[in-house]
Design an enzyme around this catalytic site. Sequence first.
Site, short mmCIF file in Angstrom:
data_model
loop_
_atom_site.label_atom_id
_atom_site.label_comp_id
_atom_site.label_asym_id
_atom_site.label_seq_id
_atom_site.Cartn_x
_atom_site.Cartn_y
_atom_site.Cartn_z
N ASP A 54 -7.77 -6.52 -10.87
CA ASP A 54 -6.75 -5.51 -10.54
C ASP A 54 -6.34 -4.65 -11.74
O ASP A 54 -5.21 -4.17 -11.80
CB ASP A 54 -5.49 -6.17 -9.93
CG ASP A 54 -5.82 -7.13 -8.83
OD1 ASP A 54 -6.67 -6.77 -8.00
OD2 ASP A 54 -5.25 -8.23 -8.77
N LYS A 79 -10.09 -0.84 -12.39
CA LYS A 79 -11.52 -0.53 -12.60
C LYS A 79 -12.00 0.56 -11.66
O LYS A 79 -12.80 1.41 -12.03
CB LYS A 79 -12.38 -1.78 -12.35
CG LYS A 79 -12.16 -2.88 -13.35
CD LYS A 79 -12.98 -4.11 -13.01
CE LYS A 79 -12.56 -4.78 -11.72
NZ LYS A 79 -11.23 -5.38 -11.72
N GLN A 124 -13.15 -7.97 -9.73
CA GLN A 124 -12.35 -9.01 -10.39
C GLN A 124 -12.31 -8.78 -11.91
O GLN A 124 -12.62 -7.70 -12.37
CB GLN A 124 -12.86 -10.42 -10.07
CG GLN A 124 -12.68 -10.85 -8.62
CD GLN A 124 -13.83 -10.46 -7.72
OE1 GLN A 124 -14.97 -10.55 -8.10
NE2 GLN A 124 -13.52 -10.03 -6.53
N GLY A 129 -10.42 -5.35 -4.46
CA GLY A 129 -9.70 -4.23 -3.86
C GLY A 129 -9.55 -3.13 -4.89
O GLY A 129 -9.01 -3.36 -5.97
N HIS A 130 -10.10 -1.99 -4.59
CA HIS A 130 -9.99 -0.85 -5.50
C HIS A 130 -9.23 0.25 -4.78
O HIS A 130 -9.60 0.63 -3.67
CB HIS A 130 -11.37 -0.29 -5.84
CG HIS A 130 -12.15 -1.16 -6.77
ND1 HIS A 130 -13.48 -0.99 -6.99
CD2 HIS A 130 -11.76 -2.19 -7.53
CE1 HIS A 130 -13.89 -1.90 -7.86
NE2 HIS A 130 -12.87 -2.64 -8.20
#
Length: 427
Positions: free
Chosen positions: A13, A16, A223, A40-41
């Site tokens: 988180d 990235k 991650q 999750g992006h």
Amino acid sequence: MSGIVVVGTQWGDEGKGKITDFLAGKADVIVRFQGGNNAGHTIVFDGKKFALHLIPSGIFRKDAINVMANGMVINPKAMLEELEMLKQGGVTEFNLAISDRAHIILPYHIVLDGMLEELKEDNKKVGTTKKGIGPTYTDKASRIGIRVCDFVDDEVFKEKLTDNLNYYNKIFKLFGKEELNTEAIYQEYLEYAEAMKPYVTDTGVLLNRLLEDDKKVVFEGAQGALLCMDHGTYPFVTSSSPTAASVPVNTGVSPKYINEVIGITKAYSTRVGSGFFATEFDDDVAHQIREVGHEYGTTTGRPRRIGWIDTVVLRHTKRISGLTALSVMLLDVLSGVKTLQVCVAYKLNGEIIDYMPASIKDYEKCIPIYMEIPGWDEDITKVTNFSGLPVNAQLYLNKLAELVGVEVAIFSVGPDRTQTVVLKELI
Ligand code: IMP
């Protein structure tokens, strides 16, 4: 012949997606190399917000090739839903290549993920995202996994699915769980396989050819390095390796093509799920950071735990991933924090140490040693260059670079693409 790896330096988180999306503007190819829809992006542009879990962040760039490499575990249903969400948001053309060697997440993996967590004592739970990630990688290591090439061949898929469900249904029965219906899953997933087929290829061959042709390739880790199965805070980790060192294995690309490794770090630290986190704190300042930084999981919505930046962690990641540059994210979130703490080392059993112990028992005993840096009050969300930052924010970035031994190439002062300040061009 240029490959740049984007690595999360902490527990995930870090932002990235934003940097990958930013670099993707100049890249020919964007590659996701491990993990699945546990990631999750969030990408914000043109006033629209997109949450990506599986699809590489370059999907918004029409002329870039997006690769989902062999190191990934793919939930086909989730992937097709994500493509649908993108279509709804106005992204209609997908330049996507899916590795025929990636592994498929099936409903029994998701049941197993939840069941295995349930069976553990509270203090032993990993706090997984319950997306079936661990059980799918377990099947891969146990050599009973279903790869994409098996999935798109209905005969092979049926045979493997039947074998696996014969086995897992016995386990579900033993633990009082409902057994899963092989035929129903087969019929439902056949449709997903059909929809996936046009994108499936040998991405290792594709990527090596593109790199030989001098294309610019961005490898996007999911991650963070501290969730690496080998070098992270085991057992509170994910089931793959998000480090730059894993890129060749997870993509089939020769190591000689990795030229730059950019480490993405928040200006502070966060963690979701279980596991010790030396610089964690929970007071009004932590609350302020959580709210201003919207520190709630993109995948699970869980509030993230907050901590000060930890340069022992960053040096650890630098070592295992060969960082060549840093990108410091969410610097704007620290505006208004009176005094900033930067962890420079740990004290373990009265001794000062500069590394992360492998033993969780020892790690939990580590007391952070802090250096204080005065904060700043100014809103920095419109800053466009280094000298535009308040002096204390400049000092903060310089100190981080010095303590980690890696230059800061990018810093970010807000969620939008435009709020990204580049100090050194990387691609
Ligand atoms: P899993 O990957 O779902 O097996 O979860 C293992 C651990 O990694 C848990 O502590 C999760 O919260 C954490 N984790 C997995 N993916 C992410 C991510 O993208 N960001 C932050 N933490 C993650």
